[in-house]
Design an enzyme around this catalytic site. Sequence first.
Site, PDB file in Angstrom:
ATOM      1  N   HIS A 144      -2.125  -5.378   1.529  1.00  0.00           N
ATOM      2  CA  HIS A 144      -3.345  -6.169   1.310  1.00  0.00           C
ATOM      3  C   HIS A 144      -2.919  -7.577   0.937  1.00  0.00           C
ATOM      4  CE1 HIS A 144      -7.062  -7.736  -0.394  1.00  0.00           C
ATOM      5  NE2 HIS A 144      -6.318  -8.168  -1.398  1.00  0.00           N
TER       6      HIS A 144
ATOM      7  N   LYS B 288       0.826  -1.208   0.000  1.00  0.00           N
ATOM      8  CA  LYS B 288       0.000   0.000   0.000  1.00  0.00           C
ATOM      9  C   LYS B 288       0.858   1.256   0.000  1.00  0.00           C
ATOM     10  CE  LYS B 288      -3.885  -2.206   2.393  1.00  0.00           C
ATOM     11  NZ  LYS B 288      -4.921  -2.046   3.443  1.00  0.00           N
TER      12      LYS B 288
ATOM     13  N   ARG C 151      -1.583 -14.738   4.361  1.00  0.00           N
ATOM     14  CA  ARG C 151      -2.487 -14.077   5.331  1.00  0.00           C
ATOM     15  C   ARG C 151      -1.916 -14.176   6.739  1.00  0.00           C
ATOM     16  NH1 ARG C 151      -6.829 -10.463   4.453  1.00  0.00           N
ATOM     17  NH2 ARG C 151      -8.045 -11.318   6.157  1.00  0.00           N
TER      18      ARG C 151
ATOM     19  N   TYR D 260     -12.555  -3.108  -2.943  1.00  0.00           N
ATOM     20  CA  TYR D 260     -13.070  -2.976  -1.571  1.00  0.00           C
ATOM     21  C   TYR D 260     -14.602  -2.882  -1.570  1.00  0.00           C
ATOM     22  CZ  TYR D 260      -8.399  -2.337   0.498  1.00  0.00           C
ATOM     23  OH  TYR D 260      -7.111  -2.519   0.959  1.00  0.00           O
TER      24      TYR D 260
ATOM     25  N   THR E 141      -5.859  -7.067  10.900  1.00  0.00           N
ATOM     26  CA  THR E 141      -6.078  -5.839  10.124  1.00  0.00           C
ATOM     27  C   THR E 141      -5.479  -4.613  10.818  1.00  0.00           C
ATOM     28  OG1 THR E 141      -8.106  -6.796   9.222  1.00  0.00           O
ATOM     29  CG2 THR E 141      -7.862  -4.406   9.049  1.00  0.00           C
TER      30      THR E 141
ATOM     31  N   GLU F 173      -8.940 -11.382  -7.731  1.00  0.00           N
ATOM     32  CA  GLU F 173      -8.077 -10.207  -7.597  1.00  0.00           C
ATOM     33  C   GLU F 173      -6.912 -10.258  -8.595  1.00  0.00           C
ATOM     34  OE1 GLU F 173      -7.250 -10.176  -3.364  1.00  0.00           O
ATOM     35  OE2 GLU F 173      -9.273  -9.462  -2.909  1.00  0.00           O
TER      36      GLU F 173
ATOM     37  N   ASN G  83      -2.106   0.065   6.918  1.00  0.00           N
ATOM     38  CA  ASN G  83      -1.630  -1.219   7.456  1.00  0.00           C
ATOM     39  C   ASN G  83      -0.763  -2.012   6.475  1.00  0.00           C
ATOM     40  OD1 ASN G  83      -3.660  -1.930   5.759  1.00  0.00           O
ATOM     41  ND2 ASN G  83      -4.824  -3.130   7.241  1.00  0.00           N
TER      42      ASN G  83
ATOM     43  N   PHE H 280     -15.569   4.804   7.116  1.00  0.00           N
ATOM     44  CA  PHE H 280     -14.156   5.096   6.842  1.00  0.00           C
ATOM     45  C   PHE H 280     -13.797   4.946   5.364  1.00  0.00           C
ATOM     46  CE2 PHE H 280     -14.277   0.573   8.151  1.00  0.00           C
ATOM     47  CZ  PHE H 280     -13.674  -0.038   7.058  1.00  0.00           C
TER      48      PHE H 280
END
Length: 153
Positions: free
Chosen positions: A115, A9, A85, A49, A91, A126, A112, A57
Amino acid sequence: MEQTFIILKPSTITRALVGDVLTRFQRKGLRIAGIKMMQLDEDILRRHYAHLVDRDFFPDLLKSMMVTPVIVAVLSGKDAVAVVRSMTGATNCRKAAPGTIRGDFGMSGQENIIHASDSPENAAIEIERFFKPEEIFDYTLLTLPATYAPDEL
Ligand code: IDP
Ligand code: MG
C-alpha cells in the site's frame, strides 16, 4: 521533506519480498523515517480502507490483510508521495508496468505487495493512524548532498 506511508502487505511477508521492496526505496534515495511490524485488525482496516467497505471484494481484502503481521513504514523525500506511488504501479499487478514494484513482484489485484498513500493529505492521516509521533525519526542521511542539488532541498 515530504513524508509518505507504506504497508508491506501479508503477501510480501509470505513471499519473502520485504528486503527487495525496501531496497528499492532506499536505493531511490528515500529516507526511512519510521518502520515497524504490526498485526492489523478489522477496526484499523475498516478505517484505512473506508473507501472500499461497500465493495463485494472487501471481506476477502480484510481477511488477506490479517493473514500475517505487516510492516508499516514512513518514507521521507522530495515529492515522496508521488515518487512512491509511481514506483508502486497500478493496483492490479498484472496490469502494472514492468519496473514498478507491483509490475515486477506480483500477479494479483488483491495480493498486490504494497500500500502507498495516494496524496499528501492522506499520507498525513495514515501516518497518524499507524504511528505514534515518537516512532518517527528526524535525522539527516550523510548521502543527502549526493542525493539532491542545494536548490532542491
Ligand atoms: P491502491 O492500493 O492502488 O491505492 P485502492 O483502489 O485504494 O488501490 O484499493 C485498495 C486495495 O484494495 C488494493 O491495493 C487491493 O489490494 C484491493 N483492491 C482494489 N480493487 C480490488 C478489486 O477489484 N479486487 C480485489 N481487490 C481489490
Ligand atoms: Mg488506495
